[in-house]
Design a protein around this motif. Sequence first.
Motif, PDB file in Angstrom:
ATOM      1  N   ARG A   1      -8.489   5.557   5.156  1.00  0.00           N
ATOM      2  CA  ARG A   1      -8.472   4.553   4.090  1.00  0.00           C
ATOM      3  C   ARG A   1      -9.674   4.670   3.151  1.00  0.00           C
ATOM      4  O   ARG A   1      -9.483   4.653   1.921  1.00  0.00           O
ATOM      5  N   PRO A   2     -10.893   4.779   3.662  1.00  0.00           N
ATOM      6  CA  PRO A   2     -11.998   4.975   2.717  1.00  0.00           C
ATOM      7  C   PRO A   2     -11.930   6.294   1.966  1.00  0.00           C
ATOM      8  O   PRO A   2     -12.369   6.376   0.808  1.00  0.00           O
ATOM      9  N   THR A   3     -11.369   7.319   2.592  1.00  0.00           N
ATOM     10  CA  THR A   3     -11.208   8.605   1.900  1.00  0.00           C
ATOM     11  C   THR A   3     -10.261   8.458   0.715  1.00  0.00           C
ATOM     12  O   THR A   3     -10.527   8.980  -0.383  1.00  0.00           O
ATOM     13  N   ILE A   4      -9.159   7.752   0.918  1.00  0.00           N
ATOM     14  CA  ILE A   4      -8.228   7.501  -0.188  1.00  0.00           C
ATOM     15  C   ILE A   4      -8.921   6.699  -1.289  1.00  0.00           C
ATOM     16  O   ILE A   4      -8.807   7.018  -2.480  1.00  0.00           O
ATOM     17  N   CYS A   5      -9.642   5.666  -0.890  1.00  0.00           N
ATOM     18  CA  CYS A   5     -10.324   4.807  -1.864  1.00  0.00           C
ATOM     19  C   CYS A   5     -11.261   5.625  -2.747  1.00  0.00           C
ATOM     20  O   CYS A   5     -11.229   5.504  -3.984  1.00  0.00           O
ATOM     21  N   LEU A   6     -12.084   6.473  -2.145  1.00  0.00           N
ATOM     22  CA  LEU A   6     -13.049   7.243  -2.928  1.00  0.00           C
ATOM     23  C   LEU A   6     -12.379   8.338  -3.742  1.00  0.00           C
ATOM     24  O   LEU A   6     -12.848   8.672  -4.838  1.00  0.00           O
ATOM     25  N   ASN A   7     -11.299   8.896  -3.253  1.00  0.00           N
ATOM     26  CA  ASN A   7     -10.572   9.883  -4.051  1.00  0.00           C
ATOM     27  C   ASN A   7      -9.947   9.252  -5.284  1.00  0.00           C
ATOM     28  O   ASN A   7      -9.924   9.865  -6.359  1.00  0.00           O
ATOM     29  N   VAL A   8      -9.426   8.030  -5.142  1.00  0.00           N
ATOM     30  CA  VAL A   8      -8.888   7.330  -6.315  1.00  0.00           C
ATOM     31  C   VAL A   8     -10.017   7.014  -7.288  1.00  0.00           C
ATOM     32  O   VAL A   8      -9.878   7.218  -8.506  1.00  0.00           O
TER      33      VAL A   8
END
Length: 289
Positions: free
Chosen positions: A43-50
């Motif tokens: 979830r944090p990986t998705i957040c930072l990629n967005v």
Amino acid sequence: MDISARIEAAMRQAIAEGQAGAAPGKLASAFEYALTPGGARIRPTICLNVARACGDDRPALADAAAISIELIHCASLVHDDMPCFDDADIRRGKPALHKAYGQPLALLTGDSLIVAGFEVIARAAHHDCARAVELIRILGQRTGMPYGICAGQGWESEDQIDLSAYHRAKTGALFIAATSMGAVAAGQPAEPWEELGDRIGEAFQVADDLKDALLDADEMGKPAGQDEAHGRPSAVTELGVEGAVQRFRDILSGAIASIPSCPGEADLAQMVRHMAERLIPEPARLPAE
């Protein structure tokens, strides 16, 4: 600094803040135990990629948004494992927190993690107050009622389950938070990014159903066969293994197609595809069509 390093640095800071001052020793230890090792940090990986795809002009705020979601997610795992819910003995390959520290400290640790999720954003609010307020609103919406993970857990106590609402709240809520909060942290509106999070959450649920049906506890690092044991709805029960895999692929295609136009659109699509394909357990992998 790459995204994984950013996440771990921000998580170390969150743990230090949670253990600061005159914190009770056992609760401080349990707080760190719930957060480490960190698993995939999806979830944090998705957040930072967005956030990166949208320009990432406030990286400290994006880091806070990403970690806040992970804190809420870890809180949900602590609570889910307790005897009143899943009664699970292991999590991430080690004793579940209530097994290691007892039920009272497990309950308090989960509560402390939830509060810490909001505090992390508040500490970073000076980077952009308006964005921080919106981040807090989204995090609250996707944590509580009626659309958050608390509502998702609540559906399991109902005599009749609205399957779509159940999956969207229990699994999808924090993925929707991840995509929309990543965008907001970078100065973009949340709403266009909700569909991407919703679809990623749906794909993750199907993948989790496949793992629960096909893998054992050692491979998963947590109890297996929980859907069948607790009589929960499952894509495997409904569609079979091949049908569930095809459903996963259909959802993934829809997720990639839903990515809003942004400077990093192509890189984000590649990340989503790569991350999602890794979720499917080996016994269920079929040649791509």
